[in-house]
Motif scaffolding. Sequence first.
Motif: not given
Length: 274
Positions: A88-97, A156-170
């Motif tokens: 529940a905590e992982q999913m919540h953090r991912s969605r917020v991020s 939208l590609n990960v290599r694009s300058p517009y791309h931003v990452g988000h939290y995700a659990p290991d």
Amino acid sequence: MRADLHTHSTRSDGTDAPADVVAQAAAAGLDLLALTDHDTASGWPEAIAAGTALGVEVWPGIEVSTRRDGHSLHMLGYLLDPTAESIAEQMHRSRVSRQTRAERMVERLAVDYDIDWAQVAAQVESGATIGRPHIADALVANRQFPDRDAAFATVLNVRSPYHVGHYAPDIADAVRAIRAAGGVAVLAHGRAPRQRLRADRELVEELVEAGLNGLEIDHRDHDEQSRRLLRSWADQHDLIVTGGSDFHGTGKQNRLAENLTRGDQVERIRAAAR
Ligand code: AMP
Ligand code: FE
Ligand code: FE
Ligand code: ZN
């Protein structure tokens, strides 16, 4: 037994409501469908009710966004308790991020493209897991790109300058969280070429140690060589092997039921869940 164990609805980046996905499953002659929206269980009640009405067994599932060495990988979880603390905590953090990440990406894109936050927000159901596909939908609505694929191939590609990452659990923590929630953990499309990190023998061994139950093998992003590799690892560790369509409605080319999971493997998943 016809079972499709990988599908998405409007609770994440699919284009059809959970009940509509189940109705299409019934029309496609599926006996079993797993709804596996990204980082949320919010579609389960609607999908399960539709399954009861239409005579299709519906499994509650999720597709957890995970990270390893800065790269994104996906872990499917089946038959789990979504209120268990760690998942529940992982999913919540991912969605917020994911929310702040989408806002940042839109800020960057707005410098060069016709797009604003309200237009993206209009593409997402309230409370659904937001992702790059919703930004793509806003760009398409504004005629900046012809379809999601075109937006993903460029801005939208990960290599694009517009791309931003988000939290995700290991990824190993995601496996542990799914198992702690009583669920069954299956690595999603682990050898898909679009992933910057493709699962190798070492990673699979580490995940097996963490409690991994299975590997998704029959998926349109796996060529024959990838399937052979994954099968050899599954044989070596006696892992469950699955197939799924990764259906996203009209948001992706993937057609419902284009890949299926064998009945004996379905029963192994059922038996592994607590
Ligand atoms: P995100 O999780 O927000 O980083 O976005 C990744 C999601 O975008 C994945 O779940 C895919 O379903 C979707 N996706 C990736 N590539 C494409 C594509 N070419 N067309 C449509 N959807 C895509
Ligand atoms: Fe998706
Ligand atoms: Fe995925
Ligand atoms: Zn998926």
